[in-house]
Motif scaffolding. Structure first.
Motif, mmCIF file in Angstrom:
data_model
loop_
_atom_site.group_PDB
_atom_site.id
_atom_site.type_symbol
_atom_site.label_atom_id
_atom_site.label_comp_id
_atom_site.label_asym_id
_atom_site.label_seq_id
_atom_site.Cartn_x
_atom_site.Cartn_y
_atom_site.Cartn_z
ATOM 1 N N ARG A 9 0.831 -1.202 0.000
ATOM 2 C CA ARG A 9 0.000 0.000 0.000
ATOM 3 C C ARG A 9 0.869 1.257 0.000
ATOM 4 O O ARG A 9 0.599 2.217 -0.728
ATOM 5 C CB ARG A 9 -0.943 -0.022 1.199
ATOM 6 N N ALA A 10 1.919 1.249 0.815
ATOM 7 C CA ALA A 10 2.806 2.414 0.880
ATOM 8 C C ALA A 10 3.505 2.643 -0.456
ATOM 9 O O ALA A 10 3.681 3.790 -0.892
ATOM 10 C CB ALA A 10 3.825 2.215 1.996
ATOM 11 N N GLU A 11 3.908 1.567 -1.113
ATOM 12 C CA GLU A 11 4.600 1.697 -2.401
ATOM 13 C C GLU A 11 3.679 2.284 -3.455
ATOM 14 O O GLU A 11 4.064 3.192 -4.209
ATOM 15 C CB GLU A 11 5.113 0.326 -2.841
ATOM 16 N N ARG A 40 -9.790 -7.989 -8.686
ATOM 17 C CA ARG A 40 -9.192 -7.712 -7.382
ATOM 18 C C ARG A 40 -9.271 -6.221 -7.040
ATOM 19 O O ARG A 40 -9.329 -5.859 -5.870
ATOM 20 C CB ARG A 40 -7.737 -8.178 -7.372
ATOM 21 N N LEU A 41 -9.268 -5.377 -8.044
ATOM 22 C CA LEU A 41 -9.333 -3.938 -7.804
ATOM 23 C C LEU A 41 -10.718 -3.506 -7.320
ATOM 24 O O LEU A 41 -10.843 -2.793 -6.317
ATOM 25 C CB LEU A 41 -8.969 -3.174 -9.084
ATOM 26 N N VAL A 42 -11.762 -3.926 -8.027
ATOM 27 C CA VAL A 42 -13.108 -3.452 -7.684
ATOM 28 C C VAL A 42 -13.816 -4.389 -6.704
ATOM 29 O O VAL A 42 -14.844 -4.025 -6.132
ATOM 30 C CB VAL A 42 -13.977 -3.268 -8.953
ATOM 31 N N HIS A 65 -10.777 2.745 -2.113
ATOM 32 C CA HIS A 65 -9.815 2.176 -1.168
ATOM 33 C C HIS A 65 -8.383 2.242 -1.669
ATOM 34 O O HIS A 65 -7.434 2.140 -0.892
ATOM 35 C CB HIS A 65 -10.155 0.707 -0.905
ATOM 36 N N PHE A 66 -8.184 2.384 -3.003
ATOM 37 C CA PHE A 66 -6.841 2.285 -3.567
ATOM 38 C C PHE A 66 -6.022 3.486 -3.129
ATOM 39 O O PHE A 66 -6.503 4.621 -3.125
ATOM 40 C CB PHE A 66 -6.907 2.196 -5.092
ATOM 41 N N PRO A 67 -4.751 3.291 -2.780
ATOM 42 C CA PRO A 67 -3.987 4.349 -2.110
ATOM 43 C C PRO A 67 -3.536 5.504 -2.983
ATOM 44 O O PRO A 67 -3.007 6.495 -2.467
ATOM 45 C CB PRO A 67 -2.781 3.595 -1.543
ATOM 46 N N GLY A 68 -3.684 5.423 -4.302
ATOM 47 C CA GLY A 68 -3.247 6.508 -5.177
ATOM 48 C C GLY A 68 -4.021 6.481 -6.473
ATOM 49 O O GLY A 68 -4.923 5.653 -6.670
#
Length: 419
Positions: free
Chosen positions: A333-335, A352-354, A371-374
Motif C-alpha cells: 500500500r505504501a509503495e 481484485r481492484l473493484v 480504497h486504492f492508495p493513489g
C-alpha cells in the motif's frame, strides 16, 4: 458507498464461474500433464487433482508447504472439505493454481522444482507470427504524431490483454484467441480492431493528464497480467513512456510464481525483453528483411532501464493472493501510494481492484476503487462478468445486441481512471 453486493461464487450451473471451475480447470490439468515429460509420481498427482476438481472437495496443502500459514491467513480453513464451487470464485481459482504447482513439484526439492508448467505455451505464443507482426509494425510509428504514438502504444497494451492462454488451453473462448493479432492494427494507429467493438468506457484523456509531456512523472507502477503476447506491448508502453520523458521511473509488478496459466513472472519479463531486442534479426520479427528496427530500439531502452534502475521488476507475495486489493498489506500500500499512477492490466487485476462481486455495471468506478492508495487506471478486455463504471445506455445497447456474452467474450474493452 452503496450496499455491497455478494461475492461471486461458482455454484450456479451454466454460469461463467461454474464453467471455469468444472470445465476449464480440468482441461488445463490435462494440457499441463501432456506439455512436459512428468514422472509417474507427478502424473499421478495431476490425475488426483483432476479427480478432485471433477468429483471431490477442496483438499489441504501438504503439512510441510512453505506457505501453509499464509494460506490459512487467506481463508483456507473455511473452504477445506467443501465443494470447489462453494467457495468464492476468486479464492477457488487462486487455490487451484497453487494446488496445481504442488502437483507438478514446483516448490518441492527435485528435478521439477522451479519449472514453470506453462512455459511451453508461453514461449510458443511469444515466438508466434502475431508477435513478429506486432514488433515489425512499430516501424510505422515514426510517421505518426506524438499524440497518435501515445494512443497506439496505449491501445496496443489494452488489446494485447486478449492474449490469454487460460482461455486458449481450455478452448473456452475462441473469439479472444482468434482476434489477438488484431492488436497490431492499433499498434500502427489504426481504428479499433475488427470485430472488437468500441470501448465500453474510455478515460484515456484522464490517464494522459496524469502523465503530461515535459513534466516527468516520478513513478509509474504497472501491475501486469499475462506474459507473451500481452507482456510485449506492456513493455513497449513502458519503454515509450520512459524514452519520451513522461515517466522517470517505472515499476513492473509481476507474479511471484506461475499463476492463472499465462500470468507474467520475472522469467517471462526477461524472455519478453529478449524477444523485443532481437526483432528483425534471423528468427525474430521481420525475419532477415531488416524490419523491426524500432522494436530493437525499444528493447535496448528496456535493457538499459533495467540495468540503470529506470525500470524495476517487483514480485510481491500478494500478487498471488486470493484477495482484493482492498486487503493489500501495508508495505505494498505504501509503495503504490507513492506512485504518480498505477496501471492495472487485465481481468484478474480488475476483479481484485473493484472486488469480485455482482456489481451493477453502472456502479461508479470511483466508488469501488476509493480504497486504492493513489491514482489508478484499469486497462482491460472483458473476459469475466465483473464490470463497473459503464453508463446505462451502453449497458442496455450491449445487452440487447449480445446478451451477457459482451462481458466475457474478450471482444470489448475499457480504459477506466480514478485520479
Amino acid at each position: 458507498m452503496r450496499d455491497t453486493p455478494p461475492v461471486i461464487l461458482g455454484d450456479e450451473p451454466g454460469s461463467f464461474p461454474h464453467s471455469v471451475l468444472t470445465e476449464r480447470h480440468p482441461a488445463i490439468i490435462r494440457q499441463v500433464r501432456d506439455a512436459l515429460p512428468y514422472d509417474p509420481g507427478r502424473r499421478a498427482a495431476l490425475d488426483a487433482l483432476l479427480h478432485e476438481c471433477a468429483e471431490g472437495v477442496v483438499a489441504p496443502l501438504p503439512a510441510d508447504a512453505h506457505d501453509l500459514g499464509r494460506w490459512r491467513e487467506w481463508g483456507a480453513e473455511a473452504h477445506l472439505g467443501r465443494p470447489w464451487t462453494d467457495a468464492p470464485w476468486l479464492w477457488s481459482e487462486s487455490y487451484f493454481y497453487r494446488r496445481l504447482l504442488d502437483a507438478v513439484g514446483y516448490f518441492a526439492p527435485g528435478v521439477w522444482q522451479g519449472v514453470d508448467p506453462f512455459r511451453p505455451a508461453k514461449l510458443a505464443e511469444l515466438d508466434s507470427a502475431g508477435t513478429d507482426a506486432e514488433l515489425a509494425a512499430l516501424d510505422g510509428l515514426a510517421g505518426l504524431t506524438e499524440r497518435e504514438q501515445d494512443r497506439a502504444l496505449l491501445h496496443g497494451s489494452l488489446w494485447g490483454n486478449r492474449a490469454d492462454l487460460g482461455f486458449r488451453l481450455s478452448g473456452a473462448n475462441d473469439t479472444a484467441d482468434d482476434t489477438t493479432d488484431d492488436a497490431t492494427d492499433d499498434a500502427t494507429g489504426g481504428a479499433t480492431p475488427p470485430g472488437a467493438g468500441p470501448l465500453v468506457a474510455d478515460d484515456s484523456d484522464a490517464l494522459w493528464s496524469l502523465l503530461p509531456p515535459g513534466r516527468t512523472a516520478p513513478l509509474l507502477c504497472l501491475i501486469a497480467d499475462n506474459a507473451g503476447g500481452e507482456l510485449v506491448p506492456d513493455l513497449l508502453l513502458i519503454a515509450h513512456l520512459l524514452t519520451r520523458g513522461r515517466v522517470r521511473h517505472a515499476v513492473l509488478h509481476v507474479k511471484a510464481h506461475p499463476y492463472f496459466v499465462s500470468d507474467a513472472t520475472p522469467a517471462d519479463v526477461l524472455d519478453a525483453v529478449g524477444r523485443i531486442r532481437t526483432a528483425g534479426r534471423a528468427g525474430g520479427a521481420g525475419g532477415a528483411g531488416g524490419a523491426g528496427g524500432a522494436a530493437r530500439a525499444y528493447g535496448e531502452a528496456l535493457w538499459t532501464a533495467l540495468t540503470d534502475g529506470g525500470l524495476t521488476v517487483r514480485a510481491h507475495p500478494f500478487s498471488c493472493a486470493p484477495l482484493p486489493y482492498e486487503d493489500m498489506p501495508d508495505d505494498l500500500r505504501a509503495e503504490l501510494k507513492d506512485a504518480t499512477l498505477t496501471v492495472l492490466k487485465g481481468d484478474l487485476n480488475y476483479r481484485r481492484l473493484v472486488g469480485d462481486r455482482r456489481w451493477p455495471p453502472t456502479t461508479p468506478f470511483a466508488d469501488v476503487t476509493r480504497h486504492f492508495p493513489g491514482p489508478v487506471a484499469a486497462l482491460r478486455t472483458l473476459k469475466s462478468e465483473v464490470i463497473t463504471g459503464v453508463d446505462a445506455a451502453t449497458v442496455a445497447a450491449l445487452d440487447a445486441a449480445e446478451g451477457p456474452r459482451w462481458r466475457t467474450g474478450g471482444t470489448h474493452a475499457l480504459i477506466q481512471v480514478r485520479p
